[in-house]
Design an enzyme around this catalytic site. Structure first.
Site, PDB file in Angstrom:
ATOM      1  CE1 TYR A 153       3.903  -2.263   1.358  1.00  0.00           C
ATOM      2  CE2 TYR A 153       2.972  -0.968  -0.426  1.00  0.00           C
ATOM      3  CZ  TYR A 153       2.963  -1.383   0.893  1.00  0.00           C
ATOM      4  OH  TYR A 153       1.990  -0.927   1.742  1.00  0.00           O
ATOM      5  CG  HIS A 170       5.094   1.428   5.821  1.00  0.00           C
ATOM      6  ND1 HIS A 170       5.650   0.835   4.732  1.00  0.00           N
ATOM      7  CD2 HIS A 170       3.867   0.852   5.937  1.00  0.00           C
ATOM      8  CE1 HIS A 170       4.826  -0.048   4.214  1.00  0.00           C
ATOM      9  NE2 HIS A 170       3.732  -0.057   4.939  1.00  0.00           N
TER      10      HIS A 170
HETATM   11  N1  LIG Z   1       0.248   1.025   5.288  1.00  0.00           N
HETATM   12  C1  LIG Z   1       0.290  -0.266   5.498  1.00  0.00           C
HETATM   13  O1  LIG Z   1       0.829  -0.729   6.496  1.00  0.00           O
HETATM   14  C2  LIG Z   1      -0.346  -1.183   4.490  1.00  0.00           C
HETATM   15  C3  LIG Z   1      -0.589  -2.520   4.824  1.00  0.00           C
HETATM   16  C4  LIG Z   1      -1.200  -3.341   3.877  1.00  0.00           C
HETATM   17  C5  LIG Z   1      -1.555  -2.830   2.627  1.00  0.00           C
HETATM   18  N2  LIG Z   1      -1.272  -1.523   2.309  1.00  0.00           N
HETATM   19  C6  LIG Z   1      -1.613  -0.973   0.970  1.00  0.00           C
HETATM   20  O2  LIG Z   1      -2.970  -1.291   0.677  1.00  0.00           O
HETATM   21  C7  LIG Z   1      -3.042  -2.011  -0.535  1.00  0.00           C
HETATM   22  C8  LIG Z   1      -4.203  -2.969  -0.536  1.00  0.00           C
HETATM   23  O3  LIG Z   1      -4.109  -3.892   0.517  1.00  0.00           O
HETATM   24  P1  LIG Z   1      -3.739  -5.446   0.295  1.00  0.00           P
HETATM   25  O4  LIG Z   1      -2.932  -5.607  -0.932  1.00  0.00           O
HETATM   26  O5  LIG Z   1      -3.154  -5.899   1.594  1.00  0.00           O
HETATM   27  O6  LIG Z   1      -5.156  -6.172   0.195  1.00  0.00           O
HETATM   28  P2  LIG Z   1      -6.521  -5.968  -0.637  1.00  0.00           P
HETATM   29  O7  LIG Z   1      -6.407  -4.862  -1.596  1.00  0.00           O
HETATM   30  O8  LIG Z   1      -7.607  -5.942   0.358  1.00  0.00           O
HETATM   31  O9  LIG Z   1      -6.599  -7.378  -1.394  1.00  0.00           O
HETATM   32  C9  LIG Z   1      -5.699  -7.734  -2.401  1.00  0.00           C
HETATM   33  C10 LIG Z   1      -6.042  -9.154  -2.831  1.00  0.00           C
HETATM   34  O10 LIG Z   1      -7.382  -9.200  -3.327  1.00  0.00           O
HETATM   35  C11 LIG Z   1      -7.374  -9.681  -4.670  1.00  0.00           C
HETATM   36  N3  LIG Z   1      -8.353  -8.880  -5.424  1.00  0.00           N
HETATM   37  C12 LIG Z   1      -8.241  -7.599  -5.822  1.00  0.00           C
HETATM   38  N4  LIG Z   1      -9.336  -7.195  -6.468  1.00  0.00           N
HETATM   39  C13 LIG Z   1     -10.173  -8.269  -6.500  1.00  0.00           C
HETATM   40  C14 LIG Z   1     -11.445  -8.486  -7.053  1.00  0.00           C
HETATM   41  N5  LIG Z   1     -12.083  -7.511  -7.714  1.00  0.00           N
HETATM   42  N6  LIG Z   1     -12.013  -9.720  -6.913  1.00  0.00           N
HETATM   43  C15 LIG Z   1     -11.363 -10.695  -6.238  1.00  0.00           C
HETATM   44  N7  LIG Z   1     -10.147 -10.542  -5.681  1.00  0.00           N
HETATM   45  C16 LIG Z   1      -9.552  -9.346  -5.826  1.00  0.00           C
HETATM   46  C17 LIG Z   1      -5.983  -9.467  -5.198  1.00  0.00           C
HETATM   47  O11 LIG Z   1      -5.705 -10.438  -6.195  1.00  0.00           O
HETATM   48  P3  LIG Z   1      -4.878 -10.117  -7.563  1.00  0.00           P
HETATM   49  O12 LIG Z   1      -3.685  -9.311  -7.172  1.00  0.00           O
HETATM   50  O13 LIG Z   1      -4.575 -11.463  -8.093  1.00  0.00           O
HETATM   51  O14 LIG Z   1      -5.787  -9.343  -8.489  1.00  0.00           O
HETATM   52  C18 LIG Z   1      -5.149  -9.674  -3.949  1.00  0.00           C
HETATM   53  O15 LIG Z   1      -4.958 -11.056  -3.713  1.00  0.00           O
HETATM   54  C19 LIG Z   1      -1.664  -2.704  -0.600  1.00  0.00           C
HETATM   55  O16 LIG Z   1      -1.388  -3.233  -1.879  1.00  0.00           O
HETATM   56  C20 LIG Z   1      -0.777  -1.571  -0.163  1.00  0.00           C
HETATM   57  O17 LIG Z   1      -0.595  -0.651  -1.210  1.00  0.00           O
HETATM   58  C21 LIG Z   1      -0.706  -0.693   3.233  1.00  0.00           C
END
Ligand SMILES: NC(=O)c1ccc[n+]([C@@H]2O[C@H](COP(=O)([O-])OP(=O)(O)OC[C@H]3O[C@@H](n4cnc5c(N)ncnc54)[C@H](OP(=O)(O)O)[C@@H]3O)[C@@H](O)[C@H]2O)c1
Length: 277
Positions: A53, A111
Site C-alpha cells: 500500500y 499477500h
Molecule cells: N488482502 C488483500 O488482497 C486486500 C485487498 C483489498 C483490501 N484489503 C484490505 O481491506 C481494507 C478494506 O478494503 P477496501 O479499502 O478495498 O474497501 P472497503 O473498506 O470495502 O471500502 C472503502 C471505501 O468505502 C468508503 N467508506 C468507508 N466507510 C464508509 C461509510 N461508513 N460510509 C460510506 N462510505 C464509506 C471509503 O471512503 P473514505 O476513505 O473516503 O472514508 C472507501 O472509499 C483495505 O483498506 C485493506 O486494508 C486487503
C-alpha cells in the site's frame, strides 16, 4: 470491542481499520492519520496494512498514527509474494517494522500466492516468529485448495487467518472456504467488507439502515460481523465514515433483516473461483 480468538489463543479485535489507498498522496496524510486515530479512539484497535500500500507509504501513515500508543493495538501487515522467500520475507518484515515504528507485528500475512514455494515462506514466517519480529502469521487470497496445501505442510497449522474478499455482494466463500476454515477454527478476515462502497447504495441495505436509524455501512458491517470467527477491516479516511463503521459493533440485525439481505444478495448455490481484487 468484540474479539475473535486466533489459533495461538491470542484475541484479535473483530472490527478493524483498513489502509489501502492511504500513504499515496502527501496532501491526504494528515487526514489519514486523524482517521486512524479516531478509529482507535472508538475502539477499532486492529489496523490492517501492507508493504504494497503506497509502496510503504501506508505503513508510514500507520506508524505516525500509532506513535506513542502502541499498547493495546493489533497490527497486521503483509509481504509481497515476490518478497516471501526464506531471506526476502525477513528483510521485508524488517523494513515494515521500521516504517511502522514497532518491534513486533501482531499478524504478518502472505499477500497472495506467488512463485516462492509455500514451504519456504512458512519457514521464513516461523523464523520471524521465533525471533519475536511477528507474533503470528497467516495468508491472504487463499482458496480452499491453497488452504489444504498449506495445512499439509510442516507448521502449516500455525496459520492464524486467511484474509479474503467478503461482503454482501461477494458471498462465494460461504460455499467451501468458510466451512473449511470454521472446521479448523481458523478466523477469516473479510477485506473490502463494504464492497468498496458499492453495497451501500443497494436499496435493501438502505431500507434496513433507515429502519434502524444507522448508516448503510453499519448494516453491511454488522452483517459480516454477526458470523462467528469473522474479522472485518473497512477502510475509511472520512471521520464520519469511521464513526458509522464503529457503530456496527452495536447493531444486531434481526431475522427479517437477514431474510431481506439474503433475497437481495443470494448465498452461493455452488462452488466458484475465489474472488480477488
Ligand atoms: N488482502 C488483500 O488482497 C486486500 C485487498 C483489498 C483490501 N484489503 C484490505 O481491506 C481494507 C478494506 O478494503 P477496501 O479499502 O478495498 O474497501 P472497503 O473498506 O470495502 O471500502 C472503502 C471505501 O468505502 C468508503 N467508506 C468507508 N466507510 C464508509 C461509510 N461508513 N460510509 C460510506 N462510505 C464509506 C471509503 O471512503 P473514505 O476513505 O473516503 O472514508 C472507501 O472509499 C483495505 O483498506 C485493506 O486494508 C486487503
Amino acid at each position: 470491542m468484540r474479539f475473535v480468538e486466533l489459533p495461538n489463543g491470542v484475541p484479535a479485535p473483530a472490527l478493524g481499520l483498513g489502509t489501502w489507498r492511504m500513504g499515496e498522496r502527501a496532501g491526504q496524510r494528515a487526514q489519514e492519520v486523524r482517521a486512524l486515530q479516531h478509529g482507535i479512539d472508538l475502539g477499532l484497535t486492529l489496523i490492517d496494512t501492507a508493504e504494497m500500500y503506497g509502496e510503504g507509504g501506508a505503513e508510514e501513515v500507520v506508524g505516525e498514527a500509532i506513535a506513542g500508543r502502541r499498547d493495546g493495538l493489533f497490527l497486521v501487515s503483509k509481504v509481497y509474494p515476490h518478497n516471501a522467500s526464506r531471506k526476502g520475507a525477513v528483510s521485508a518484515c524488517e523494513r515494515s517494522l521500521k516504517r511502522l515504528g514497532v518491534e513486533t507485528i501482531d499478524l504478518y500475512l502472505l499477500h497472495w500466492r506467488g512463485g516462492v514455494p509455500l514451504a519456504e515462506t512458512v519457514e521464513a514466517f516461523e523464523r520471524l516468529k521465533n525471533d519475536g519480529k511477528i507474533a503470528a502469521w497467516g495468508v491472504s487470497n487463499f482458496d480452499a485448495a491453497d488452504m489444504a496445501e498449506l495445512w499439509a505442510l510442516d507448521s502449516g497449522d500455525a496459520c492464524a487467518t486467511n484474509q479474503v474478499l467478503y461482503h454482501l455482494g461477494e458471498r462465494g466463500i460461504e460455499w467451501d472456504l468458510v466451512p473449511h476454515c470454521r472446521e479448523r477454527r481458523l478466523p477469516i478476515m473479510a477485506y473490502s467488507p463494504l464492497g468498496q462502497g458499492d453495497v451501500l447504495v443497494e436499496p435493501a441495505v438502505e431500507d434496513i439502515a433507515q429502519k434502524h436509524g444507522v448508516a448503510p455501512a453499519t448494516v453491511a458491517l454488522a452483517w459480516v460481523l454477526r458470523q462467528e470467527g469473522m474479522i472485518a477491516i473497512p477502510k475509511a479516511a472520512n471521520l464520519d465514515h469511521v464513526k458509522a463503521n464503529a457503530a456496527a459493533l452495536g447493531l444486531a440485525l434481526d431475522p427479517g433483516d437477514l431474510k431481506d439481505l439474503d433475497a437481495a444478495f443470494p448465498a452461493p448455490s455452488g462452488p466458484s473461483p475465489l474472488a480477488i481484487i
